[in-house]
Design an enzyme around this catalytic site. Structure first.
Site, PDB file in Angstrom:
ATOM      1  N   ARG A 190       0.948  -1.337   0.059  1.00 15.84           N
ATOM      2  CA  ARG A 190       0.025   0.057   0.051  1.00 15.84           C
ATOM      3  C   ARG A 190       1.102   1.087  -0.131  1.00 15.84           C
ATOM      4  NH1 ARG A 190      -2.794   3.034   4.727  1.00 15.84           N
ATOM      5  NH2 ARG A 190      -3.723   4.768   3.362  1.00 15.84           N
ATOM      6  N   TYR A 210      -4.290   2.052  15.778  1.00 16.79           N
ATOM      7  CA  TYR A 210      -3.172   1.862  16.809  1.00 16.79           C
ATOM      8  C   TYR A 210      -3.428   1.647  18.020  1.00 16.79           C
ATOM      9  CZ  TYR A 210      -0.853   3.557  12.443  1.00 16.79           C
ATOM     10  OH  TYR A 210      -0.284   3.578  11.254  1.00 16.79           O
ATOM     11  N   GLU A 253      -7.488   8.768   6.391  1.00 17.00           N
ATOM     12  CA  GLU A 253      -7.487   9.221   7.476  1.00 17.00           C
ATOM     13  C   GLU A 253      -8.048  10.803   7.407  1.00 17.00           C
ATOM     14  OE1 GLU A 253      -4.440   8.967  10.176  1.00 17.00           O
ATOM     15  OE2 GLU A 253      -4.137   6.971  10.057  1.00 17.00           O
ATOM     16  N   GLU A 291      -3.535   0.181   8.244  1.00 19.10           N
ATOM     17  CA  GLU A 291      -2.502   0.389   8.833  1.00 19.10           C
ATOM     18  C   GLU A 291      -2.440  -0.006  10.115  1.00 19.10           C
ATOM     19  OE1 GLU A 291      -1.484   4.857   9.306  1.00 19.10           O
ATOM     20  OE2 GLU A 291      -1.617   4.928   7.045  1.00 19.10           O
ATOM     21  N   ASN A 310      -7.311   2.204   9.643  1.00 23.21           N
ATOM     22  CA  ASN A 310      -6.084   2.475  10.324  1.00 23.21           C
ATOM     23  C   ASN A 310      -6.289   2.548  11.766  1.00 23.21           C
ATOM     24  OD1 ASN A 310      -5.128   2.892   7.699  1.00 23.21           O
ATOM     25  ND2 ASN A 310      -4.567   4.943   7.947  1.00 23.21           N
ATOM     26  N   HIS A 318      -2.917  11.164   0.626  1.00 19.51           N
ATOM     27  CA  HIS A 318      -2.404  11.002   1.817  1.00 19.51           C
ATOM     28  C   HIS A 318      -1.899  12.415   2.203  1.00 19.51           C
ATOM     29  CE1 HIS A 318      -1.069   7.557   4.877  1.00 19.51           C
ATOM     30  NE2 HIS A 318      -0.686   8.765   5.316  1.00 19.51           N
TER      31      HIS A 318
END
Ligand SMILES: *[C@@H]1O[C@H](CO)[C@@H](O)[C@H](O)[C@H]1NC(C)=O
Ligand SMILES: *[C@@H]1O[C@H](CO)[C@@H](O)[C@H](O)[C@H]1NC(C)=O
Ligand SMILES: *[C@@H]1O[C@H](CO)[C@@H](O)[C@H](O)[C@H]1NC(C)=O
Length: 538
Positions: free
Chosen positions: A115, A350, A206, A418, A348, A160
Site C-alpha cells: 500500500r 493503533y 484518514e 495500517e 487504520n 495521503h
C-alpha cells in the site's frame, strides 16, 4: 523414602503439566485475562492479503524534482516552527530514487501486496488536469511495474494529506466545494493511467486527521484553526469528492479494470469502561459515530451523517447562538449519490481508550468537534507505552473495533490498512516491542476473523521502513526496516520485526508446527500421560 520420592516426582510433574495448560500471553504483565488475551493458534483464511504500507510524502523525497509541484506539506515543513527540529520530507527515505530497493525489501518479507500513495502534485503540479507532469506519471508506472514484476500487487491511496499548494492558494483547497471537480479529474487520470494494473484504490487516508488536525487544531498542514466550523465543511467536501471518484470508477472503469474503490478511516477503539452500564455502552457508540461514523455512515450506509451527530451538533449550535447547525446538510439528491459508495472498508488502527458518559454538555464558545462529541476517554497508566504519546498498545481493541465495523456496516469487506507501533529515534535492530505489538495485534485480528466472523480480508503493517512521521519528524520510528537518515544514501536494514512478520506471513497465521514447538508438545503429551499414572500412584 520411596513414597517421598514418588511424592516429589508427582509434584514436579504436576507443576510441569499445569504450566503446560497455562495460557500464553504476549503482554503477560498487563494483558493476561485468559478469556480475552490468550494467544490463539490458527491460520487466516486462504487468500488473506498481507501487506505493508507507506505514503508519498513520508518516503519519496525529491520534493521538487522532475516537475513536481509543491504540496501543502512542502510549504508547512519549509515554513519552520511546525515540525520537530524543523525536519522536512525533502529527502525522507529517498524512495523516488530507491524504489527498487523498497520492492526488494517487500519481496524478502514475502509480501504479495504493497500500500503506497500517489503525490497529487507530482502528477499534476498545480493540482489541475490542464497541466500533466509525464515524468511524475512515469515514476509511478516504474514503481507499479517493478512491484508486479516481483509478484506484488499495488494498493493505492490517492490522497495521503499532500494537497497541491496551488489548490489551497487559489480557492482554499478542501474548504471549498471547487475541490470536488479537481479531485475527480485527478482520480480519473490515475484510474486511466494506472488502473490496468491497480485493482485496489483508496480515495483518502484518514480524513478525520485531515479535517481536525489540518483545520481545527491546525497542528498539521495547512495549519488552519477554525474549530467547530471549518472541519465540518472540509469533511463535507471530502465525502463529496470520495463519492464522485467512486462513481467515475464505477461508470467508466470498473467493467474493464475490475477493481475496487474504498476509503481508509482511522479510529481508536473506545471500550465502555463498564460493559454492564448502558450509559457507558451508549457513550462508546457515540464516540465511534463521531470518529468513524462521521465518514462511514454517509459512505457505507445512507448518504447522511449519523443521527447522533446531527441532533447533538444542531442542539449545541443553537445554544451557542448559531442561526443553523454547524454541521452542513446533504440534499436528498446528494444523499442518494453518496450512499453505498464504498466497495470495501479500510481501517487504520493503533490504540484504544476507555470511555464513560459525560454528565453535562459544554455549550461554551468557541465550538469544537471535541465539545460536540463530548466523550470522556482515557488510556490506563499501566498500558504499555511506545515512541509516541498518543499510542499505547491495547491488542484486544483491534478485535472489538473490527467486530463493531462488521456489525455496523453489515459485514462489509474490510482491510486493516495500517497498524503498527513506534519506538524513539535510537539505533535498534532488535525491536522486541514491535514484535510483541505485531504478535498480539495480528492475533486479535485472527480472533475477529475466525471466532467472531468479521469479514476482514487483509492486513497492512505500518510501516515498511522508518520514515517522516509528520509533526514528529524523524523522532519516532515505525519501520520494520531501520533507515539511517544521517547518511545521504539512506541505507535500510531489516529489524527483527521484519523477520517476525515475514515468518507470520509465510505461515499465514499462528501455527503450532515448527520443529521446536512439535518437540515441546510431544514431551508435554508424554508428561500428561505419566502424570495421570503418577497421580494414581500417589
Ligand atoms: C495550473 O496551471 C495551468 C496551466 O499552466 C493553468 O491553466 C491553471 O490555471 C493553473 N491552476 C492553478 C490552480 O493554479
Ligand atoms: C457496572 O454497571 C452495572 C450496571 O449499572 C453495575 O450494577 C455494576 O456495579 C457496575 N460495575 C462496576 C465495577 O462498577
Ligand atoms: C438540547 O439539549 C438539552 C440539554 O441536553 C435538552 O434539554 C434539549 O431538549 C435539547 N434540545 C433539542 C432541540 O434537542
Amino acid at each position: 523414602m520411596a513414597s517421598l520420592l514418588a511424592k516429589t516426582l508427582c509434584f514436579i510433574l504436576l507443576l510441569a503439566v499445569s504450566s503446560a495448560s497455562d495460557p500464553e500471553f504476549v503482554y503477560d504483565d498487563v494483558f493476561n485475562d485468559p478469556e480475552r488475551d490468550a494467544l490463539y493458534y490458527d491460520t487466516f483464511p486462504e487468500g488473506f492479503i498481507w501487506s505493508s504500507a507507506t505514503s508519498a510524502y513520508q518516503i519519496e523525497g525529491a520534493w521538487n524534482e522532475d516537475g513536481k509541484g509543491p504540496s501543502i506539506w512542502d510549504t508547512w515543513t519549509h515554513e519552520g516552527g511546525n515540525v520537530h527540529n524543523d525536519e522536512t520530507g525533502d529527502v525522507a527515505c529517498d524512495s523516488y530514487h530507491k524504489y527498487k530497493e523498497d520492492v526488494a525489501m517487500m519481496k524478502n518479507l514475502g509480501l504479495k501486496y504493497y500500500r503506497f500513495s500517489i503525490a497529487w502534485s507530482r502528477v499534476l503540479p498545480n493540482g489541475t488536469i490542464d497541466n500533466i507532469n509525464e515524468l511524475g506519471i512515469q515514476y509511478y508506472n516504474n514503481l507499479i511495474d517493478e512491484l508486479i514484476a516481483n509478484g506484488i500487487q499495488p494498493m493505492v491511496t490517492l490522497y495521503h494529506w499532500d494537497l497541491p499548494q496551488a489548490l489551497h492558494d487559489s480557492y482554499g483547497g478542501w474548504m471549498s466545494e471547487d475541490i470536488v471537480e479537481d479531485f475527480a479529474n485527478y482520480a480519473s487520470l490515475c484510474f486511466e493511467r494506472f488502473g490496468d494494473r491497480v485493482k485496489f484504490w483508496l480515495t483518502f487516508n484518514e480524513p478525520w486527521i485531515i479535517s481536525l488536525l489540518g483545520y481545527e487544531s491546525g497542528v498539521f498542514a495547512p495549519g488552519v484553526q477554525e474549530s467547530g466550523t471549518t472541519p465540518y465543511i472540509v469533511t463535507h467536501n471530502l465525502i463529496k469528492s470520495h463519492a464522485r471518484a467512486w462513481h467515475i470508477y464505477d461508470e467508466e472503469y470498473r467493467s474493464t479494470q475490475e477493481g475496487e474503490v474504498g476509503i481508509t478511516l482511522n479510529s481508536d477503539w473506545n471500550e465502555p469502561h463498564n460493559r454492564s452500564n448502558p450509559d457507558h455502552v451508549a457513550a462508546s457508540d457515540q464516540a465511534m459515530q463521531f470518529n468513524l461514523g462521521w465518514f462511514a455512515h454517509p459512505i457505507y450506509k445512507n448518504g447522511d451523517y449519523p443521527e447522533i451527530m446531527k441532533t447533538r451538533i444542531a442542539n449545541i449550535s443553537a445554544q451557542q447562538g448559531y442561526p443553523k447547525s454547524r454541521l452542513p446538510e446533504f440534499t436528498e439528491e446528494e444523499k442518494a449519490y453518496i450512499a453505498k459508495t464504498g466497495d470495501f472498508f479500510g481501517l487504520n488502527h493503533y490504540s484504544s481508550n476507555y470511555v464513560v458518559n459525560a454528565d453535562s454538555v459544554d455549550y461554551s464558545t468557541p465550538p469544537s468537534w471535541g465539545k460536540d462529541a463530548n466523550i470522556p476517554t482515557w488510556k490506563e497508566e499501566e498500558w504499555p507505552s511506545s515512541g509516541s504519546d498518543w499510542l499505547k498498545p491495547v491488542p484486544w481493541g483491534i478485535r472489538q473495533i473490527l467486530i463493531w465495523i462488521d456489525k455496523e456496516y453489515d459485514g462489509i469487506e474490510s482491510y486493516v490498512t495500517e497498524n503498527g507501533v513506534s519506538t524513539k529515534d535510537v539505533f535498534e535492530l532488535n525491536d522486541e516491542s514491535r514484535i510483541k505489538f505485531y504478535k498480539s495485534y495480528i492475533n486479535e485480528v485472527l480472533k475477529a476473523v475466525k471466532i467472531d466472523g468479521a469479514n476482514c480480508r487483509g492486513y497492512a503493517a505500518w510501516s515498511l521502513m522508518d520514515n517522516f512521521e509528520w509533526g514528529a519528524g524523524y523522532s519516532e520510528r515505525f519501520g520494520m526496516h531501520y533507515v539511517d537518515f544521517t547518511d545521504d544514501d539512506r541505507p535500510r536494514q531489516p529489524k527483527n520485526s521484519a523477520l517476525f512478520y515475514s515468518s507470520l506471513v509465510k505461515d499465514n497465521g499462528y501455527v503450532v508446527g515448527s520443529s521446536c514447538v512439535a518437540v515441546i508438545s510431544t514431551s508435554l503429551l508424554l508428561l500428561t500421560l505419566f502424570s495421570s499414572l503418577f497421580r494414581s500412584l500417589c
